[in-house]
Design an enzyme around this catalytic site. Structure first.
Site, PDB file in Angstrom:
ATOM      1  CB  CYS A  90      36.440  50.083  37.872  1.00 40.22           C
ATOM      2  SG  CYS A  90      35.975  51.817  38.076  1.00 40.22           S
TER       3      CYS A  90
ATOM      4  CG  HIS B   5      33.710  47.857  40.554  1.00 40.67           C
ATOM      5  ND1 HIS B   5      34.620  48.498  41.361  1.00 40.67           N
ATOM      6  CD2 HIS B   5      33.201  48.819  39.733  1.00 40.67           C
ATOM      7  CE1 HIS B   5      34.673  49.777  41.048  1.00 40.67           C
ATOM      8  NE2 HIS B   5      33.811  49.996  40.064  1.00 40.67           N
TER       9      HIS B   5
ATOM     10  CG  ASN C 180      33.809  53.411  41.749  1.00 39.79           C
ATOM     11  OD1 ASN C 180      34.862  52.776  41.811  1.00 39.79           O
ATOM     12  ND2 ASN C 180      33.134  53.549  40.619  1.00 39.79           N
TER      13      ASN C 180
END
Length: 328
Positions: free
Chosen positions: A113, A255, A285
């Site tokens: 990520c 994020h 996500n």
């Protein structure tokens, strides 16, 4: 003397197909209330006939258009992903061909990520080395290819998508300047977030069945604690290093993993909720695509305005994390 790096254009692309929480209820032992209260996610975009390359290409074309640049002007292509079309060739090489150019530097970068922020720092270093560089960085993921739809604790979290940025050298006062980036990692707690299958430590042979090790496996509570602590600490570090306080931050863009993590980081940094950008409810996500999708979305929607100081904070498997300061 350092050369300043500037974001010249942003773009993002997500698949057309949607899975809402209500859609997931039909084949996963879960419900909308459970997902929303724990994650803040209401829907995610899912590929049907698209690949990681397709997503990356669409986002990159938009970023190039926003930058007013032709693909032929690029000197480097960096794709942050761990769900590329195939292990070899890299998605960056395939993207270069799709863009109709050859004989450039092309590389994939894997930091889960945190991949886009890692790529941002690589681009900044390359521009400092050669100020004539014009670099496309793209975070692109087809996470649903690595989701176990029988694991309700993880399958509700992820979506597919891509976001891209074009960078080049510029003057200090020009918009889009990447002021600073700090990166970090710790392999000690790495096994709290894994996709083991297809790695050389978990080899397979022809005819083997597909096991759980081929999909995302995560210790959610441990990841939550590491994420909040790491993103908060590195954000404070980058602000202090550049003589800023959180009061100077116009937009905190974390994020987009989980609304609880986003809210916890914002609270610990003492950034007002109205300054924290959130689109996890719409996209879930998307791993390395999360930050560039959010950047492009926030810029297009006007959440990020001309002159804003934007603080990025990211966290991913590895474990990896990082933070960037960008002056738009």
């Amino acid at each position: 003397m350092s050369t300043f790096s500037h974001i010249r254009g942003l773009g993002f692309h997500v698949p057309e197909k949607l899975y809402t929480n209500a859609d997931l209820e039909k084949f996963v032992d879960t419900n909308d209330e459970w997902i929303t209260t724990r994650t803040g996610i209401r829907q995610r975009h899912i590929v049907e006939n698209e690949t990681c390359l397709d997503l990356a290409h669409a986002a990159s074309v938009k970023a190039l258009a926003a930058a007013g640049m032709e693909a032929g002007e690029l000197t480097h292509i960096i794709v942050a992903t761990f769900t590329g079309d195939m292990p070899v060739p890299t998605t960056s090489c395939l993207l270069m061909e799709r863009l109709g150019i050859r004989n450039r530097v092309a590389m994939d970068l894997s930091a889960a990520c945190s991949g886009f922020v890692y790529a941002l720092e690589v681009a900044r270093a390359l521009i400092n080395l050669d100020p004539s560089s014009k670099i496309l960085i793209c975070g692109a993921e087809v996470l649903t290819s690595r989701v176990n739809w029988e694991d309700r604790s993880t399958c509700v979290l992820f979506g597919d998508g891509a976001g891209a940025a074009v960078l080049s050298a510029g003057q200090e006062g020009e918009p889009g300047r990447v002021i600073d980036t700090i990166l970090s990692a710790d392999g000690g707690p790495a096994m709290n977030l894994t996709i083991k299958g297809a790695g050389s430590a978990y080899p397979y042979k022809l005819g083997d069945t597909v096991g759980e090790e081929n999909f995302v496996q995560m210790q959610g509570r441990e990841i939550y604690k590491h994420a909040v602590r790491s993103m908060t600490a590195i954000s404070n570090e980058i602000l202090e290093r550049n003589s800023f306080t959180t009061e100077d931050v116009d937009v905190l863009l974390p994020h987009q993993a989980n609304l609880r993590i986003i809210e916890a980081v914002g609270k610990k940094l003492d950034v007002p909720r109205e300054k924290v950008f959130v689109n996890v409810d719409m996209f879930g996500n998307t791993s390395a695509a999360s930050i560039p999708i959010a950047l492009a979305d926030a810029r297009e929607s006007g959440f990020i305005k001309d002159g804003d100081l934007v603080l990025l904070a990211t966290f991913g498997g590895g474990l990896t994390w990082g933070s960037s300061l960008i002056q738009f």
